[in-house]
Design a protein around this motif. Sequence first.
Motif, PDB file in Angstrom:
ATOM      1  N   LEU A  41       8.525  -8.489  -8.018  1.00 61.49           N
ATOM      2  CA  LEU A  41       8.318  -7.861  -6.721  1.00 61.49           C
ATOM      3  C   LEU A  41       7.188  -8.538  -5.955  1.00 61.49           C
ATOM      4  CD1 LEU A  41       8.551  -4.019  -7.513  1.00 61.49           C
ATOM      5  CD2 LEU A  41      10.336  -5.517  -6.618  1.00 61.49           C
ATOM      6  N   GLU A  42       7.372  -8.621  -4.661  1.00 61.08           N
ATOM      7  CA  GLU A  42       6.286  -9.018  -3.782  1.00 61.08           C
ATOM      8  C   GLU A  42       5.346  -7.821  -3.616  1.00 61.08           C
ATOM      9  OE1 GLU A  42       5.885 -12.049  -2.724  1.00 61.08           O
ATOM     10  OE2 GLU A  42       7.790 -12.710  -3.626  1.00 61.08           O
ATOM     11  N   PRO A  43       4.086  -8.072  -3.264  1.00 52.90           N
ATOM     12  CA  PRO A  43       3.158  -6.945  -3.074  1.00 52.90           C
ATOM     13  C   PRO A  43       3.673  -5.886  -2.101  1.00 52.90           C
ATOM     14  CG  PRO A  43       1.940  -9.003  -3.124  1.00 52.90           C
ATOM     15  CD  PRO A  43       3.400  -9.380  -3.138  1.00 52.90           C
ATOM     16  N   SER A  44       4.373  -6.315  -1.044  1.00 53.31           N
ATOM     17  CA  SER A  44       4.884  -5.358  -0.052  1.00 53.31           C
ATOM     18  C   SER A  44       6.007  -4.493  -0.599  1.00 53.31           C
ATOM     19  CB  SER A  44       5.372  -6.106   1.190  1.00 53.31           C
ATOM     20  OG  SER A  44       6.428  -6.991   0.844  1.00 53.31           O
ATOM     21  N   GLU A  45       6.619  -4.923  -1.713  1.00 52.68           N
ATOM     22  CA  GLU A  45       7.725  -4.170  -2.300  1.00 52.68           C
ATOM     23  C   GLU A  45       7.272  -3.215  -3.399  1.00 52.68           C
ATOM     24  OE1 GLU A  45      11.281  -7.480  -1.978  1.00 52.68           O
ATOM     25  OE2 GLU A  45       9.739  -7.739  -3.532  1.00 52.68           O
ATOM     26  N   ASP A  46       6.040  -3.324  -3.808  1.00 49.24           N
ATOM     27  CA  ASP A  46       5.519  -2.510  -4.910  1.00 49.24           C
ATOM     28  C   ASP A  46       5.267  -1.079  -4.425  1.00 49.24           C
ATOM     29  OD1 ASP A  46       4.075  -1.339  -7.000  1.00 49.24           O
ATOM     30  OD2 ASP A  46       3.145  -3.249  -7.534  1.00 49.24           O
ATOM     31  N   PRO A  47       5.798  -0.064  -5.129  1.00 47.15           N
ATOM     32  CA  PRO A  47       5.555   1.337  -4.732  1.00 47.15           C
ATOM     33  C   PRO A  47       4.072   1.688  -4.650  1.00 47.15           C
ATOM     34  CG  PRO A  47       7.253   1.225  -6.413  1.00 47.15           C
ATOM     35  CD  PRO A  47       6.686  -0.152  -6.293  1.00 47.15           C
ATOM     36  N   LEU A  48       3.248   1.002  -5.423  1.00 45.75           N
ATOM     37  CA  LEU A  48       1.801   1.263  -5.375  1.00 45.75           C
ATOM     38  C   LEU A  48       1.198   0.916  -4.020  1.00 45.75           C
ATOM     39  CD1 LEU A  48       0.700  -0.052  -8.889  1.00 45.75           C
ATOM     40  CD2 LEU A  48       0.678   2.327  -8.125  1.00 45.75           C
ATOM     41  N   ASN A  49       1.901   0.074  -3.250  1.00 50.34           N
ATOM     42  CA  ASN A  49       1.369  -0.380  -1.968  1.00 50.34           C
ATOM     43  C   ASN A  49       1.999   0.320  -0.774  1.00 50.34           C
ATOM     44  OD1 ASN A  49      -0.368  -2.279  -3.192  1.00 50.34           O
ATOM     45  ND2 ASN A  49       1.312  -3.743  -3.396  1.00 50.34           N
ATOM     46  N   LEU A  50       2.731   1.393  -1.014  1.00 43.13           N
ATOM     47  CA  LEU A  50       3.222   2.208   0.097  1.00 43.13           C
ATOM     48  C   LEU A  50       2.039   2.842   0.824  1.00 43.13           C
ATOM     49  CD1 LEU A  50       6.241   4.055  -1.587  1.00 43.13           C
ATOM     50  CD2 LEU A  50       6.382   2.285   0.170  1.00 43.13           C
ATOM     51  N   SER A  51       2.272   3.262   2.049  1.00 44.87           N
ATOM     52  CA  SER A  51       1.198   3.904   2.803  1.00 44.87           C
ATOM     53  C   SER A  51       0.797   5.225   2.150  1.00 44.87           C
ATOM     54  CB  SER A  51       1.632   4.157   4.244  1.00 44.87           C
ATOM     55  OG  SER A  51       2.631   5.146   4.287  1.00 44.87           O
ATOM     56  N   THR A  52      -0.451   5.604   2.360  1.00 48.68           N
ATOM     57  CA  THR A  52      -0.936   6.864   1.788  1.00 48.68           C
ATOM     58  C   THR A  52      -0.115   8.045   2.267  1.00 48.68           C
ATOM     59  OG1 THR A  52      -3.185   5.954   1.681  1.00 48.68           O
ATOM     60  CG2 THR A  52      -2.957   8.350   1.534  1.00 48.68           C
ATOM     61  N   LEU A  53       0.271   8.033   3.543  1.00 52.14           N
ATOM     62  CA  LEU A  53       1.089   9.120   4.089  1.00 52.14           C
ATOM     63  C   LEU A  53       2.427   9.205   3.378  1.00 52.14           C
ATOM     64  CD1 LEU A  53       1.600  11.331   6.201  1.00 52.14           C
ATOM     65  CD2 LEU A  53       2.428   9.533   7.753  1.00 52.14           C
ATOM     66  N   ARG A  54       3.066   8.054   3.165  1.00 52.62           N
ATOM     67  CA  ARG A  54       4.370   8.044   2.499  1.00 52.62           C
ATOM     68  C   ARG A  54       4.253   8.517   1.053  1.00 52.62           C
ATOM     69  NH1 ARG A  54       9.095   4.843   3.046  1.00 52.62           N
ATOM     70  NH2 ARG A  54      10.763   6.135   2.196  1.00 52.62           N
ATOM     71  N   LYS A  55       3.189   8.103   0.388  1.00 52.33           N
ATOM     72  CA  LYS A  55       2.988   8.527  -0.999  1.00 52.33           C
ATOM     73  C   LYS A  55       2.820  10.043  -1.089  1.00 52.33           C
ATOM     74  CE  LYS A  55       0.681   4.333  -2.706  1.00 52.33           C
ATOM     75  NZ  LYS A  55      -0.582   3.804  -3.267  1.00 52.33           N
ATOM     76  N   TRP A  56       1.945  10.590  -0.238  1.00 49.81           N
ATOM     77  CA  TRP A  56       1.673  12.022  -0.313  1.00 49.81           C
ATOM     78  C   TRP A  56       2.871  12.851   0.134  1.00 49.81           C
ATOM     79  CZ3 TRP A  56      -1.576  15.028  -2.749  1.00 49.81           C
ATOM     80  CH2 TRP A  56      -2.753  14.475  -3.257  1.00 49.81           C
ATOM     81  N   LEU A  57       3.634  12.341   1.095  1.00 51.97           N
ATOM     82  CA  LEU A  57       4.850  13.045   1.498  1.00 51.97           C
ATOM     83  C   LEU A  57       5.822  13.130   0.327  1.00 51.97           C
ATOM     84  CD1 LEU A  57       6.526  14.372   3.741  1.00 51.97           C
ATOM     85  CD2 LEU A  57       7.390  12.091   4.328  1.00 51.97           C
ATOM     86  N   THR A  58       5.958  12.047  -0.405  1.00 57.23           N
ATOM     87  CA  THR A  58       6.833  12.038  -1.580  1.00 57.23           C
ATOM     88  C   THR A  58       6.346  13.020  -2.640  1.00 57.23           C
ATOM     89  OG1 THR A  58       7.383   9.710  -1.196  1.00 57.23           O
ATOM     90  CG2 THR A  58       7.796  10.584  -3.400  1.00 57.23           C
ATOM     91  N   VAL A  59       5.037  13.020  -2.897  1.00 60.09           N
ATOM     92  CA  VAL A  59       4.469  13.937  -3.893  1.00 60.09           C
ATOM     93  C   VAL A  59       4.721  15.389  -3.494  1.00 60.09           C
ATOM     94  CG1 VAL A  59       2.312  14.787  -4.891  1.00 60.09           C
ATOM     95  CG2 VAL A  59       2.722  12.345  -4.723  1.00 60.09           C
ATOM     96  N   LEU A  60       4.513  15.708  -2.225  1.00 52.94           N
ATOM     97  CA  LEU A  60       4.707  17.087  -1.765  1.00 52.94           C
ATOM     98  C   LEU A  60       6.169  17.502  -1.858  1.00 52.94           C
ATOM     99  CD1 LEU A  60       2.314  17.171   1.340  1.00 52.94           C
ATOM    100  CD2 LEU A  60       1.950  18.208  -0.905  1.00 52.94           C
TER     101      LEU A  60
END
Length: 495
Positions: A41-60
């Motif tokens: 994976l390229e860095p832009s494709e890594d789930p760890l590098n998603l935006s904070t908003l996208r990460k927290w939306l997924t968690v919620l």
Amino acid sequence: MLAEGSPKDVEESIHDAEKQLKSLSDSGRDDLNNDPYEVVLEPSEDPLNLSTLRKWLTVLIISAGSLCVTSMSSIAAFTEVAVEDEFDVSHTVSILAISLFVEGLGIGPLFVGPLSEVYGRNPIYRASFGLVFAFSWGVAFAPNIAAYLIFRFLTGLSGAAFLSVAGGTVSDLFPHNKVANPMAVYTLSPFIGPVLGPLIGGFVNQNLYWRWTYRIILVWVFFQCLAIFLFVPETYTPVIIKQKAERLREVTGDLKYFAPLERQGQSIFQAIAQSCYRPFELLIFERMALLLNIWTALLLGILYLTFQAFPIIFGELHGFNMQMTGLTFLGMGLGMIIGVSCQPLWNRHYALVRSRYDGIPPPESRLAMAKVGAFLVPIGLYWLAFTTYRQVHWIVPIIASIPFGTGMFFVYTSVFTYLVTAYRPIAASAMASNSALRCTFAAAFPLFAPAMYRRLGTVGATALLAGLTTIMAPLPFIFSRIGAQLRAKSRFAAR
């Protein structure tokens, strides 16, 4: 169901790493990392590098899914009388609506866990909640008791993904040093769910026809489905790499591109078979795992038993109606929230422990929370037992349920983390064994609760439960002292 929150965070993270390592070893290539056709994976494709908003939306969203499923497990508690009248069945039969749902939650992870490691998290979430939505129609409009109970079981079986896979998604999205807060949010949801279910069910059944309980759930599940389909991305890195490899082969026409997951030797059927038998092998041969699993199973059984006990304590003795009885579960919910809010203090404690052991503390250090919970749980139950007299104000037993809720949260969080750490090589199986035993207790306890409370009375029955938790209370202290010795002799545990 309770279940399943804290353990899965560490479990899935470890298990995912194991699977990735296994994929590499199974390929049989020492120079695999240097293979130009291995897809990364390229860095832009890594789930760890998603935006904070996208990460927290997924968690919620996945936390809301877990909350929804566990609420559904207990919401049936206040439909039982109406179900008995409409279908002309006994009270024990109506209680099966809870027992079968919980049993489905216990069986489901044995299948969806391995499937999520082949097809990814997202397809499992979508299929899971799609089936929950479909089967919920069967519950809401069941023409007879057989259909009602069968669809309750199938709904629980389908919803199990959010108790066995969701923790892995949180681990996929956040690095180790930032995962604590989102994991705490997710962890709380399956604990609060069983408490929220009676609260909703009490208000609905007090004012509406019992089938509206499940019609309202249908609306909740529908919007949950929409959120999953629209906003939850795939986060499991091996599957993302596999999807990228498939695209590269299609675009370039070069079939040499591959993902490590595609070189994995174990078939999905072998993975499911291992997922089914390994947990029970652990229960048979590991006394330490068996005893800790029985302890957590007893606590979950008591929690589900309260869905039958509280209507007796507060409905019959204090004259509460359904919606007021539902509100009495807020004491346990408050206790669990207090338990979660204490997490920063425990994090500091573990930081000190890590520094003492040069960053690698023994698994037994994780039992510190369980030692506190071992006192709080029986204290809460004894307090509850001896304040259930009619002449004692109703607020006193509700307050008694607060330390029980906090203690239960401490025990679960501590034991789950300990099992995953102590049995690191087979962390998924360790948690599956715990889940199977917990769900068996949670399914069985409500069935004998009415008879036990009629025979022993509210004081005797609750004191009996308190006594059982008192017997189990020394476990974290014992295993803190001899756990290392037991692990050294074990064929499953980490040395």
